[in-house]
Motif scaffolding. Structure first.
Motif, PDB file in Angstrom:
ATOM      1  N   ALA A  16       0.850  -1.192   0.000  1.00  0.00           N
ATOM      2  CA  ALA A  16       0.000   0.000   0.000  1.00  0.00           C
ATOM      3  C   ALA A  16       0.886   1.242   0.000  1.00  0.00           C
ATOM      4  CB  ALA A  16      -0.912  -0.022   1.219  1.00  0.00           C
ATOM      5  N   ARG A  17       0.727   2.054  -1.012  1.00  0.00           N
ATOM      6  CA  ARG A  17       1.579   3.246  -1.144  1.00  0.00           C
ATOM      7  C   ARG A  17       0.852   4.284  -1.996  1.00  0.00           C
ATOM      8  NH1 ARG A  17       5.131   1.311  -4.249  1.00  0.00           N
ATOM      9  NH2 ARG A  17       4.786   2.587  -6.100  1.00  0.00           N
ATOM     10  N   ILE A  18       0.930   5.534  -1.584  1.00  0.00           N
ATOM     11  CA  ILE A  18       0.390   6.637  -2.373  1.00  0.00           C
ATOM     12  C   ILE A  18       1.560   7.537  -2.768  1.00  0.00           C
ATOM     13  CG2 ILE A  18      -1.087   8.682  -2.346  1.00  0.00           C
ATOM     14  CD1 ILE A  18      -2.938   7.158  -0.448  1.00  0.00           C
ATOM     15  N   ASP A  19       1.763   7.698  -4.062  1.00  0.00           N
ATOM     16  CA  ASP A  19       2.850   8.515  -4.580  1.00  0.00           C
ATOM     17  C   ASP A  19       2.372   9.954  -4.804  1.00  0.00           C
ATOM     18  OD1 ASP A  19       4.504   6.250  -4.665  1.00  0.00           O
ATOM     19  OD2 ASP A  19       3.782   5.718  -6.676  1.00  0.00           O
ATOM     20  N   PRO A  20       3.296  10.921  -4.834  1.00  0.00           N
ATOM     21  CA  PRO A  20       2.889  12.314  -5.066  1.00  0.00           C
ATOM     22  C   PRO A  20       2.087  12.495  -6.352  1.00  0.00           C
ATOM     23  CG  PRO A  20       5.166  12.230  -4.303  1.00  0.00           C
ATOM     24  CD  PRO A  20       4.742  10.811  -4.524  1.00  0.00           C
ATOM     25  N   GLU A  21       2.411  11.726  -7.392  1.00  0.00           N
ATOM     26  CA  GLU A  21       1.681  11.887  -8.653  1.00  0.00           C
ATOM     27  C   GLU A  21       0.263  11.311  -8.582  1.00  0.00           C
ATOM     28  OE1 GLU A  21       4.869   8.624  -9.359  1.00  0.00           O
ATOM     29  OE2 GLU A  21       4.677  10.529  -8.264  1.00  0.00           O
ATOM     30  N   ASP A  22      -0.060  10.608  -7.495  1.00  0.00           N
ATOM     31  CA  ASP A  22      -1.426  10.111  -7.321  1.00  0.00           C
ATOM     32  C   ASP A  22      -2.372  11.180  -6.770  1.00  0.00           C
ATOM     33  OD1 ASP A  22      -0.763   7.461  -8.092  1.00  0.00           O
ATOM     34  OD2 ASP A  22      -0.038   7.020  -6.074  1.00  0.00           O
ATOM     35  N   GLU A  23      -1.832  12.277  -6.260  1.00  0.00           N
ATOM     36  CA  GLU A  23      -2.672  13.262  -5.577  1.00  0.00           C
ATOM     37  C   GLU A  23      -3.767  13.863  -6.463  1.00  0.00           C
ATOM     38  OE1 GLU A  23      -2.893  13.692  -2.452  1.00  0.00           O
ATOM     39  OE2 GLU A  23      -1.151  12.495  -1.880  1.00  0.00           O
ATOM     40  N   PRO A  24      -3.486  14.254  -7.723  1.00  0.00           N
ATOM     41  CA  PRO A  24      -4.591  14.776  -8.551  1.00  0.00           C
ATOM     42  C   PRO A  24      -5.702  13.753  -8.769  1.00  0.00           C
ATOM     43  CG  PRO A  24      -2.465  15.334  -9.517  1.00  0.00           C
ATOM     44  CD  PRO A  24      -2.188  14.352  -8.422  1.00  0.00           C
ATOM     45  N   LEU A  25      -5.329  12.493  -8.907  1.00  0.00           N
ATOM     46  CA  LEU A  25      -6.312  11.428  -9.072  1.00  0.00           C
ATOM     47  C   LEU A  25      -7.188  11.308  -7.831  1.00  0.00           C
ATOM     48  CD1 LEU A  25      -7.337   8.829 -10.598  1.00  0.00           C
ATOM     49  CD2 LEU A  25      -5.487   7.606  -9.439  1.00  0.00           C
ATOM     50  N   LEU A  26      -6.537  11.280  -6.654  1.00  0.00           N
ATOM     51  CA  LEU A  26      -7.280  11.114  -5.412  1.00  0.00           C
ATOM     52  C   LEU A  26      -8.100  12.351  -5.069  1.00  0.00           C
ATOM     53  CD1 LEU A  26      -4.700   9.172  -3.226  1.00  0.00           C
ATOM     54  CD2 LEU A  26      -6.626   8.300  -4.531  1.00  0.00           C
ATOM     55  N   ALA A  27      -7.630  13.526  -5.478  1.00  0.00           N
ATOM     56  CA  ALA A  27      -8.388  14.753  -5.206  1.00  0.00           C
ATOM     57  C   ALA A  27      -9.777  14.680  -5.836  1.00  0.00           C
ATOM     58  CB  ALA A  27      -7.627  15.970  -5.725  1.00  0.00           C
ATOM     59  N   VAL A  28      -9.861  14.106  -7.029  1.00  0.00           N
ATOM     60  CA  VAL A  28     -11.162  13.949  -7.694  1.00  0.00           C
ATOM     61  C   VAL A  28     -11.974  12.851  -7.019  1.00  0.00           C
ATOM     62  CG1 VAL A  28     -12.319  13.376  -9.862  1.00  0.00           C
ATOM     63  CG2 VAL A  28     -10.241  14.763  -9.891  1.00  0.00           C
ATOM     64  N   LEU A  29     -11.359  11.718  -6.761  1.00  0.00           N
ATOM     65  CA  LEU A  29     -12.082  10.573  -6.208  1.00  0.00           C
ATOM     66  C   LEU A  29     -12.543  10.808  -4.774  1.00  0.00           C
ATOM     67  CD1 LEU A  29      -9.838   7.747  -7.661  1.00  0.00           C
ATOM     68  CD2 LEU A  29     -12.204   8.222  -8.304  1.00  0.00           C
ATOM     69  N   GLU A  30     -11.841  11.649  -4.037  1.00  0.00           N
ATOM     70  CA  GLU A  30     -12.276  11.952  -2.674  1.00  0.00           C
ATOM     71  C   GLU A  30     -13.506  12.856  -2.659  1.00  0.00           C
ATOM     72  OE1 GLU A  30      -8.068  11.381  -0.243  1.00  0.00           O
ATOM     73  OE2 GLU A  30      -8.524  13.324  -1.159  1.00  0.00           O
ATOM     74  N   ARG A  31     -13.791  13.486  -3.788  1.00  0.00           N
ATOM     75  CA  ARG A  31     -15.044  14.226  -3.938  1.00  0.00           C
ATOM     76  C   ARG A  31     -16.141  13.361  -4.546  1.00  0.00           C
ATOM     77  NH1 ARG A  31     -11.355  18.100  -5.938  1.00  0.00           N
ATOM     78  NH2 ARG A  31     -12.007  17.640  -8.078  1.00  0.00           N
ATOM     79  N   ASP A  32     -15.762  12.494  -5.488  1.00  0.00           N
ATOM     80  CA  ASP A  32     -16.723  11.637  -6.173  1.00  0.00           C
ATOM     81  C   ASP A  32     -16.031  10.330  -6.538  1.00  0.00           C
ATOM     82  OD1 ASP A  32     -18.627  10.380  -7.693  1.00  0.00           O
ATOM     83  OD2 ASP A  32     -18.607  11.826  -9.329  1.00  0.00           O
ATOM     84  N   GLY A  33     -16.299   9.293  -5.759  1.00  0.00           N
ATOM     85  CA  GLY A  33     -15.647   8.006  -5.997  1.00  0.00           C
ATOM     86  C   GLY A  33     -16.082   7.333  -7.284  1.00  0.00           C
ATOM     87  N   ARG A  34     -17.143   7.846  -7.913  1.00  0.00           N
ATOM     88  CA  ARG A  34     -17.629   7.286  -9.164  1.00  0.00           C
ATOM     89  C   ARG A  34     -17.274   8.165 -10.362  1.00  0.00           C
ATOM     90  NH1 ARG A  34     -21.037   3.171  -9.175  1.00  0.00           N
ATOM     91  NH2 ARG A  34     -22.092   3.903 -11.058  1.00  0.00           N
ATOM     92  N   ALA A  35     -16.348   9.077 -10.177  1.00  0.00           N
ATOM     93  CA  ALA A  35     -15.913   9.918 -11.302  1.00  0.00           C
ATOM     94  C   ALA A  35     -15.488   9.040 -12.474  1.00  0.00           C
ATOM     95  CB  ALA A  35     -14.758  10.815 -10.872  1.00  0.00           C
ATOM     96  N   THR A  36     -15.843   9.441 -13.676  1.00  0.00           N
ATOM     97  CA  THR A  36     -15.561   8.624 -14.855  1.00  0.00           C
ATOM     98  C   THR A  36     -14.074   8.661 -15.203  1.00  0.00           C
ATOM     99  OG1 THR A  36     -15.913  10.444 -16.398  1.00  0.00           O
ATOM    100  CG2 THR A  36     -17.861   9.155 -15.750  1.00  0.00           C
ATOM    101  N   TYR A  37     -13.649   7.678 -15.979  1.00  0.00           N
ATOM    102  CA  TYR A  37     -12.239   7.654 -16.389  1.00  0.00           C
ATOM    103  C   TYR A  37     -11.868   8.862 -17.246  1.00  0.00           C
ATOM    104  CZ  TYR A  37     -11.796   3.057 -14.306  1.00  0.00           C
ATOM    105  OH  TYR A  37     -11.751   2.019 -13.410  1.00  0.00           O
ATOM    106  N   PRO A  38     -12.731   9.348 -18.144  1.00  0.00           N
ATOM    107  CA  PRO A  38     -12.384  10.599 -18.850  1.00  0.00           C
ATOM    108  C   PRO A  38     -12.188  11.773 -17.893  1.00  0.00           C
ATOM    109  CG  PRO A  38     -14.082   9.438 -20.064  1.00  0.00           C
ATOM    110  CD  PRO A  38     -13.909   8.695 -18.756  1.00  0.00           C
TER     111      PRO A  38
END
Length: 326
Positions: free
Chosen positions: A177-199
């Motif tokens: 289990a590891r979260i890298d700095p480049e994962d932050e933009p991805l998680l910023a969206v998913l922490e608001r909406d876990g069902r955000a689309t891939y586009p």
């Protein structure tokens, strides 16, 4: 489990369980498993969001990531508790906040991302908060139940074949289990909406859609992140929730924790350091069920020395904060 609601029914309950199994499953996949149309699932989902408090969001698993987790009890002057609770709910490092004890106590869970954040809250901001009378801090040592484990799984709302059909495909060797700095933009969206689309995730991260899919699958499979489901428990007929504070003998700590985890009423249970050595959140249909649980299954556990139950008056934040309009 039977629904006791004039608004929601058994299909809504099965939809909630399906989302607990796989919060990112498409409406078409859920519809096929539940034996209804895509449009029905989409309509029920929107109604649960509008009227049942449903939110699906990504959560960083502090337990898997080896990060601190704390449960705090704050005793307040009565007319200040709501303001303190709402201020804490706005912080990104709090994952739930509730008012209890007739409005004189704020109970919250916090996941500081660093020792500095922890010290800022526990040693800085809270001690300087006006009209805050007492702080009791419980550091989580071991999670017995909760986190990625959804509460509805205890009630066999879906059968094993349905759960298997919804479960995401395994990722071979996802690594630690590891979260890298480049994962932050991805998680910023998913922490608001876990069902955000891939586009949507592609646009937020600047990565290709295939790269986003692979990285999200790895984060989920490694347990660094899980998709969690928030809803108002009164939606499914369980309006009473209580925090439980237990003291056990040291030798009984693990056995009592394991027993709690198996009880249907328990949505979360953990061993803690602090004034008590076990904390739990329990959910009930009414106060009579709370009494029956305290005097029955909980009261009969060997090794329990002391139990305090603190019913929640209001949930200010579960996974998300929606402000005074809630």
């Amino acid at each position: 489990m039977e629904m006791e609601s004039d608004v929601f029914d058994q299909l809504d309950l099965r939809l909630l369980h399906a989302l607990e199994v796989n919060g990112r499953a498409s409406f078409s996949r859920i519809a096929a498993v539940l034996g209804v149309s895509d449009q029905t699932v989409a309509r029920r989902y929107r109604r649960l969001c509008a009227e049942g408090g449903l939110r699906v969001v990504a959560v960083r698993d502090a337990d898997a990531l080896g990060q601190d987790q704390w449960t705090l009890r704050l005793r307040c002057v009565p007319d200040s508790a709501l303001a303190i609770a709402e201020a804490l709910a706005k912080r990104p490092d709090t994952n739930w906040v509730g008012l209890a004890s007739g409005g004189t106590e704020v109970i919250l869970g916090t996941r500081p991302r660093s020792p500095g954040d922890r010290d800022d809250l526990l040693l800085g901001k809270l001690p300087r908060t006006p009209r805050l009378l007492e702080i009791s801090a419980h550091q989580m040592l071991h999670r017995f139940y909760g986190g990625p484990s959804g509460w509805l799984e205890k009630f066999a709302v879906l059968d094993p074949d349905q759960i298997e059909a919804l479960t995401p495909d395994p990722v071979p060797d996802p690594g630690p289990a590891r979260i890298d700095p480049e994962d932050e933009p991805l998680l910023a969206v998913l922490e608001r909406d876990g069902r955000a689309t891939y586009p949507e995730l592609q646009r937020a991260t600047g990565r290709s859609e295939s790269a986003v899919k692979r990285r999200l699958a790895t984060l989920l499979a490694s347990r660094a992140v899980y998709i969690d489901v928030e809803y108002d428990s009164e939606t499914i007929g369980y309006p009473v929730a209580a925090a439980l504070w237990l003291t056990t003998t040291p030798a009984a700590l693990h056995s009592v924790g394991e027993a709690l985890a198996a009880h249907d009423q328990i949505a979360h249970a953990a061993a803690t350091a602090g004034p008590t050595n076990l904390t739990a959140t329990a959910v009930f249909r009414n106060t009579a069920d709370l009494y029956n649980y305290l005097s029955g299954p909980l009261g009969h556990l060997e090794g329990v020395q002391h139990v305090e139950a603190t019913p929640f008056l209001r949930r200010v934040k579960q996974l998300t904060y929606r402000g005074r309009a809630r």
